[in-house]
Design a protein around this motif. Structure first.
Motif, PDB file in Angstrom:
ATOM      1  N   ARG A   5       6.821  24.329   2.113  1.00 36.64           N
ATOM      2  CA  ARG A   5       6.569  25.210   0.743  1.00 36.64           C
ATOM      3  C   ARG A   5       5.863  24.442  -0.436  1.00 36.64           C
ATOM      4  N   ARG A   6       6.034  22.946  -0.146  1.00 28.53           N
ATOM      5  CA  ARG A   6       5.404  22.160  -1.170  1.00 28.53           C
ATOM      6  C   ARG A   6       3.863  22.169  -1.089  1.00 28.53           C
ATOM      7  N   ILE A   8      -0.016  22.973  -0.493  1.00 28.63           N
ATOM      8  CA  ILE A   8      -0.706  23.793  -1.136  1.00 28.63           C
ATOM      9  C   ILE A   8      -1.936  24.189  -0.433  1.00 28.63           C
ATOM     10  N   HIS A  97       0.376  30.875   5.090  1.00 29.86           N
ATOM     11  CA  HIS A  97       1.827  31.108   4.389  1.00 29.86           C
ATOM     12  C   HIS A  97       2.877  29.816   5.307  1.00 29.86           C
ATOM     13  N   GLY A 100       1.839  26.566   3.892  1.00 21.81           N
ATOM     14  CA  GLY A 100       2.459  26.344   2.224  1.00 21.81           C
ATOM     15  C   GLY A 100       1.949  27.333   1.391  1.00 21.81           C
ATOM     16  N   THR A 101       1.846  27.287  -0.001  1.00 21.28           N
ATOM     17  CA  THR A 101       1.698  28.058  -0.994  1.00 21.28           C
ATOM     18  C   THR A 101       0.133  28.563  -0.967  1.00 21.28           C
ATOM     19  N   ASP A 150      -0.356  33.668  -3.064  1.00 25.83           N
ATOM     20  CA  ASP A 150       0.887  33.387  -3.553  1.00 25.83           C
ATOM     21  C   ASP A 150       0.349  33.506  -5.148  1.00 25.83           C
ATOM     22  N   LEU A 171       2.871  26.839 -10.110  1.00 28.96           N
ATOM     23  CA  LEU A 171       3.790  26.359  -9.201  1.00 28.96           C
ATOM     24  C   LEU A 171       5.125  25.951  -9.595  1.00 28.96           C
ATOM     25  N   GLN A 174       6.892  29.276  -9.617  1.00 25.14           N
ATOM     26  CA  GLN A 174       7.399  29.762  -8.606  1.00 25.14           C
ATOM     27  C   GLN A 174       8.533  28.918  -8.065  1.00 25.14           C
ATOM     28  N   LYS A 175       8.559  27.693  -8.160  1.00 19.95           N
ATOM     29  CA  LYS A 175       9.726  26.729  -7.956  1.00 19.95           C
ATOM     30  C   LYS A 175      10.865  27.404  -8.507  1.00 19.95           C
ATOM     31  N   GLN A 178      12.207  30.359  -7.077  1.00 19.01           N
ATOM     32  CA  GLN A 178      13.035  30.383  -5.907  1.00 19.01           C
ATOM     33  C   GLN A 178      14.208  29.771  -5.970  1.00 19.01           C
TER      34      GLN A 178
END
Length: 183
Positions: A5-6, A8, A97, A100-101, A150, A171, A174-175, A178
């Motif tokens: 997920r980190r 991009i 996906h 990543g983002t 995203d 970002l 989003q973090k 999450q």
């Protein structure tokens, strides 16, 4: 899966600035940047233009899908810039996906035309009326890109420094979201 997920993943039409923003982010975030078109050219030992000419677009699209599968399985962090047609293939959307983002760099047809009007390396624009072709392709792809993303960044008349700053803020948001969900 959390480690991915980190990453991009930059998507958008040709000429939207994926390469430029990818390089800027690479410097700011201290992450490597990879371009799927360049990876495919290296793997095949020939240019995208030559792959299209020799084997056609469908062969090239198969190479893209296979590359995304591999990228989704790798554990190291990076920025991945993908070809403009990559998200058009429905098979690729979940793979993006997994990588990543997904960040969509939204650009207008006129800006694309101005950026690429003298570029002869874009097989899909080697036609009588490139601006009309850009409009036709963007009309089809814009909705696909937006649904896949995203995060959406409008890039017309904006410098890569400004876009990189905005993306870093998005970002972080989003973090934070999450983290709240995980509590």
């Amino acid at each position: 899966m959390k480690h991915k997920r980190r990453n991009i993943v930059l998507i958008g039409f040709m000429g939207s600035g994926k390469t430029t923003l990818g390089l800027k982010l690479s410097y700011l975030l201290r992450m490597p940047v990879e371009d799927t078109d360049k990876l495919i050219e290296r793997q095949e030992g020939r240019s995208i233009t030559q792959i299209f000419a020799d084997d056609g677009e469908s062969y090239f699209r198969e190479l893209e899908t296979e590359l995304l599968r591999k990228c989704g399985e790798q554990k190291y962090e990076r920025i991945l810039s993908v070809g403009g047609g990559t998200p058009v293939n429905p098979v690729n959307r979940p793979l993006l996906h997994q990588c990543g983002t997904v960040v969509y760099l939204r650009v207008s047809p006129e800006v694309v035309y101005e950026r690429l009007k003298n570029d002869t390396t874009r097989p899909l624009l080697q036609c009588e009326d490139p601006l009309t072709r850009i409009r036709e392709l963007l009309e089809i792809r814009d909705k696909i890109y937006a649904e896949c993303a995203d995060i959406i960044l409008d890039v017309d008349n904006r410098h890569s420094d400004e876009l990189a700053e905005e993306l870093q803020l998005q970002l972080r948001k989003q973090k934070d979201i999450q983290r709240k969900k995980e509590r």
